[in-house]
Write a protein that holds these residues in place. Structure first.
Motif, mmCIF file in Angstrom:
data_model
loop_
_atom_site.group_PDB
_atom_site.id
_atom_site.type_symbol
_atom_site.label_atom_id
_atom_site.label_comp_id
_atom_site.label_asym_id
_atom_site.label_seq_id
_atom_site.Cartn_x
_atom_site.Cartn_y
_atom_site.Cartn_z
ATOM 1 N N ARG A 12 31.903 47.232 47.906
ATOM 2 C CA ARG A 12 30.478 47.348 48.238
ATOM 3 C C ARG A 12 29.806 48.496 47.499
ATOM 4 N NH1 ARG A 12 27.489 43.702 49.763
ATOM 5 N NH2 ARG A 12 26.338 44.780 51.408
ATOM 6 N N GLN A 13 30.606 49.301 46.806
ATOM 7 C CA GLN A 13 30.020 50.442 46.103
ATOM 8 C C GLN A 13 31.008 50.946 45.068
ATOM 9 O OE1 GLN A 13 27.939 53.544 48.483
ATOM 10 N NE2 GLN A 13 29.353 54.974 47.531
ATOM 11 N N GLY A 14 30.475 51.397 43.926
ATOM 12 C CA GLY A 14 31.333 51.961 42.896
ATOM 13 C C GLY A 14 32.042 50.896 42.078
ATOM 14 N N TRP A 15 33.086 51.311 41.369
ATOM 15 C CA TRP A 15 33.844 50.386 40.530
ATOM 16 C C TRP A 15 35.313 50.811 40.519
ATOM 17 C CZ3 TRP A 15 36.674 52.624 36.710
ATOM 18 C CH2 TRP A 15 36.279 53.885 36.280
ATOM 19 N N ALA A 16 36.151 49.884 40.106
ATOM 20 C CA ALA A 16 37.584 50.185 39.993
ATOM 21 C C ALA A 16 38.234 49.249 38.998
ATOM 22 C CB ALA A 16 38.272 50.068 41.350
ATOM 23 N N LYS A 17 39.294 49.720 38.421
ATOM 24 C CA LYS A 17 40.180 48.891 37.612
ATOM 25 C C LYS A 17 41.460 48.745 38.409
ATOM 26 C CE LYS A 17 42.277 48.541 33.000
ATOM 27 N NZ LYS A 17 42.424 49.218 31.678
ATOM 28 N N ILE A 18 41.777 47.530 38.820
ATOM 29 C CA ILE A 18 42.917 47.338 39.698
ATOM 30 C C ILE A 18 43.960 46.433 39.053
ATOM 31 C CG2 ILE A 18 41.497 47.632 41.769
ATOM 32 C CD1 ILE A 18 41.735 44.573 42.186
ATOM 33 N N LEU A 19 45.191 46.676 39.438
ATOM 34 C CA LEU A 19 46.293 45.806 39.053
ATOM 35 C C LEU A 19 46.628 44.965 40.271
ATOM 36 C CD1 LEU A 19 48.507 44.974 37.057
ATOM 37 C CD2 LEU A 19 49.898 46.878 37.928
ATOM 38 N N LEU A 20 46.404 43.660 40.168
ATOM 39 C CA LEU A 20 46.627 42.754 41.289
ATOM 40 C C LEU A 20 47.571 41.661 40.805
ATOM 41 C CD1 LEU A 20 45.900 42.143 44.212
ATOM 42 C CD2 LEU A 20 43.912 40.885 43.409
ATOM 43 N N GLY A 21 48.777 41.650 41.361
ATOM 44 C CA GLY A 21 49.809 40.781 40.829
ATOM 45 C C GLY A 21 50.226 41.316 39.476
ATOM 46 N N ALA A 22 50.180 40.479 38.470
ATOM 47 C CA ALA A 22 50.521 40.913 37.115
ATOM 48 C C ALA A 22 49.275 41.025 36.241
ATOM 49 C CB ALA A 22 51.513 39.939 36.489
ATOM 50 N N LYS A 23 48.073 40.926 36.860
ATOM 51 C CA LYS A 23 46.835 40.932 36.096
ATOM 52 C C LYS A 23 45.974 42.143 36.445
ATOM 53 C CE LYS A 23 46.671 35.874 35.664
ATOM 54 N NZ LYS A 23 45.875 34.645 35.896
ATOM 55 N N THR A 24 45.152 42.532 35.492
ATOM 56 C CA THR A 24 44.249 43.662 35.670
ATOM 57 C C THR A 24 42.813 43.152 35.759
ATOM 58 O OG1 THR A 24 45.727 45.076 34.375
ATOM 59 C CG2 THR A 24 43.483 45.857 34.711
ATOM 60 N N TYR A 25 42.049 43.689 36.728
ATOM 61 C CA TYR A 25 40.665 43.272 36.918
ATOM 62 C C TYR A 25 39.750 44.493 36.976
ATOM 63 C CZ TYR A 25 42.692 38.812 38.472
ATOM 64 O OH TYR A 25 43.393 37.636 38.548
ATOM 65 N N ASN A 26 38.554 44.346 36.415
ATOM 66 C CA ASN A 26 37.495 45.330 36.601
ATOM 67 C C ASN A 26 36.594 44.820 37.721
ATOM 68 O OD1 ASN A 26 38.249 47.118 34.505
ATOM 69 N ND2 ASN A 26 37.284 45.788 32.984
ATOM 70 N N ILE A 27 36.464 45.570 38.792
ATOM 71 C CA ILE A 27 35.652 45.126 39.925
ATOM 72 C C ILE A 27 34.544 46.127 40.218
ATOM 73 C CG2 ILE A 27 37.589 43.860 40.946
ATOM 74 C CD1 ILE A 27 37.805 46.131 43.024
ATOM 75 N N SER A 28 33.473 45.622 40.811
ATOM 76 C CA SER A 28 32.353 46.465 41.218
ATOM 77 C C SER A 28 31.695 45.816 42.435
ATOM 78 C CB SER A 28 31.357 46.624 40.057
ATOM 79 O OG SER A 28 30.925 45.357 39.598
ATOM 80 N N ARG A 29 30.466 46.188 42.738
ATOM 81 C CA ARG A 29 29.809 45.731 43.956
ATOM 82 C C ARG A 29 29.863 44.208 44.109
ATOM 83 N NH1 ARG A 29 26.281 47.469 47.878
ATOM 84 N NH2 ARG A 29 24.744 45.976 48.630
ATOM 85 N N ASN A 30 30.264 43.787 45.305
ATOM 86 C CA ASN A 30 30.323 42.382 45.721
ATOM 87 C C ASN A 30 31.435 41.568 45.050
ATOM 88 O OD1 ASN A 30 28.213 42.879 47.459
ATOM 89 N ND2 ASN A 30 26.651 42.079 46.068
ATOM 90 N N HIS A 31 32.360 42.239 44.415
ATOM 91 C CA HIS A 31 33.555 41.544 43.956
ATOM 92 C C HIS A 31 34.527 41.428 45.130
ATOM 93 C CE1 HIS A 31 32.156 42.225 39.818
ATOM 94 N NE2 HIS A 31 32.995 41.255 39.482
ATOM 95 N N LEU A 32 35.037 40.233 45.325
ATOM 96 C CA LEU A 32 35.982 39.955 46.404
ATOM 97 C C LEU A 32 37.360 39.693 45.793
ATOM 98 C CD1 LEU A 32 36.561 39.152 49.455
ATOM 99 C CD2 LEU A 32 36.060 36.796 48.725
ATOM 100 N N CYS A 33 38.356 40.431 46.279
ATOM 101 C CA CYS A 33 39.731 40.272 45.798
ATOM 102 C C CYS A 33 40.619 39.872 46.972
ATOM 103 C CB CYS A 33 40.250 41.574 45.194
ATOM 104 S SG CYS A 33 39.239 42.193 43.836
ATOM 105 N N ILE A 34 41.313 38.770 46.811
ATOM 106 C CA ILE A 34 42.215 38.289 47.861
ATOM 107 C C ILE A 34 43.652 38.467 47.389
ATOM 108 C CG2 ILE A 34 42.939 36.295 49.228
ATOM 109 C CD1 ILE A 34 40.184 35.130 48.943
ATOM 110 N N TYR A 35 44.502 38.995 48.264
ATOM 111 C CA TYR A 35 45.911 39.085 47.892
ATOM 112 C C TYR A 35 46.775 38.350 48.907
ATOM 113 C CZ TYR A 35 45.714 43.284 50.931
ATOM 114 O OH TYR A 35 45.500 44.162 51.962
ATOM 115 N N THR A 36 47.834 37.768 48.391
ATOM 116 C CA THR A 36 48.740 36.929 49.166
ATOM 117 C C THR A 36 50.085 37.635 49.318
ATOM 118 O OG1 THR A 36 49.394 35.803 47.118
ATOM 119 C CG2 THR A 36 47.628 34.797 48.406
ATOM 120 N N PRO A 37 50.980 37.106 50.161
ATOM 121 C CA PRO A 37 52.277 37.773 50.348
ATOM 122 C C PRO A 37 53.008 38.022 49.033
ATOM 123 C CG PRO A 37 51.973 36.104 52.020
ATOM 124 C CD PRO A 37 50.832 35.953 51.049
#
Length: 290
Positions: free
Chosen positions: A31-56
């Motif tokens: 909801r605010q700011g930005w981040a570079k995240i490693l989710l699974g084996a992929k990297t994403y640039n996220i910012s406001r209103n980006h939704l990231c879902i993670y599974t087991p």
């Protein structure tokens, strides 16, 4: 009961989610700011209103972030979400694992926030009700008792969470997935290292071990990690090791010896010296602050 977080605590996210989400489903709505995240084996640039879902069994880690990063974090065990997840075709479940992030409209994000607000309000303790009885002479007095509606309230909360899960899935499948950041060879080296150090730092805390994993010399390996992340490989190893130790001290009742053994220190004294060197206080002093 599921965990409710209205405002994301970044330190807590790093402590609790810089690892594999074993047996958990969850999502993070920025909801605010930005981040570079490693989710699974992929990297994403996220910012406001980006939704990231993670599974087991999905790895989640913040590689870079702005100082004002904030949002909503929600997760729980597989069993808690099964009534909703079981409604999804297996091919769609695989899509969530392979394409974990989507960009929402402001309205869609606000609807999720509103549901979280309702859940947060429903979880707040209710005042104790007053029941009235009479003395033998007919005068009335008040007797305090807890409202006997626990089962009804639990069911109400459970269905609110189901509604939240369905809403998250609805907006996820209604939007185009965010493309992962293209990775070159050095990015792959960094991502593999970050995942490995979280999986192995309990036993392995030398740069040579992680360089050998990728068939690189320690010097060349270290130069890649420093260039891509801005931090030395040894700093990563020590930081992740301390993250696990702090989590054990804050979130468990494990004894210092048990934590020392879990992290494969030769003895408790060595463990305490290592912790004090990096934290500036003893493990016992740190635990007393929680």
């Amino acid at each position: 009961m599921l965990t409710y977080k209205k405002t994301l605590d970044i330190d807590e996210l790093i402590a609790n989610h810089a690892t594999v989400s074993v047996h958990k489903y969850g999502f993070f709505l920025c909801r605010q700011g930005w981040a570079k995240i490693l989710l699974g084996a992929k990297t994403y640039n996220i910012s406001r209103n980006h939704l990231c879902i993670y599974t087991p069994n999905t790895f989640l880690h913040i590689l870079e972030r702005s100082h004002d990063l904030a949002g909503i974090l929600e997760e729980d065990d597989v069993d808690a979400y099964y009534p909703v997840v079981s409604l999804i075709d297996i091919r769609k479940r695989l899509r969530i694992r392979d394409e974990s992030c989507v960009a929402l409209s402001e309205r869609e994000a606000a609807e999720i926030v509103a549901l979280m607000d309702v859940i947060g309000d429903a979880k707040r303790p209710r005042p104790i009700s007053a029941a009235y009885e009479r003395h033998g002479d007919g005068t009335q007095y008040s007797r305090q008792e807890t409202v006997p509606l626990t089962t009804i309230r639990d069911n109400y909360l459970r269905h609110l969470y189901y509604a939240l899960c369905l809403k998250v899935l609805d907006v996820y499948f209604s939007n185009t997935p965010v493309e992962a950041v293209p990775q070159d060879r050095d990015d792959t080296v960094l991502n593999r290292f970050v995942i490995s150090v979280h999986e192995n730092c309990h036993r392995q805390r030398t740069v040579k071990y992680y360089a050998d994993e990728q068939h690189l010399s320690p010097y060349y390996f270290s130069s890649i990690i420093k260039k891509r992340s801005g931090r030395a490989a040894l700093q990563w190893i020590e930081s992740v090791t301390m993250t696990f130790i702090r989590q054990y001290l804050r979130c468990t009742d494990m004894s210092l010896k048990e934590i020392s053994d879990r992290m494969y220190f030769p003895d408790q004294s060595t463990f305490s010296r290592y912790f004090k060197h990096h934290e500036g206080c003893t493990p016992s002093e740190y635990r007393m602050r929680r």
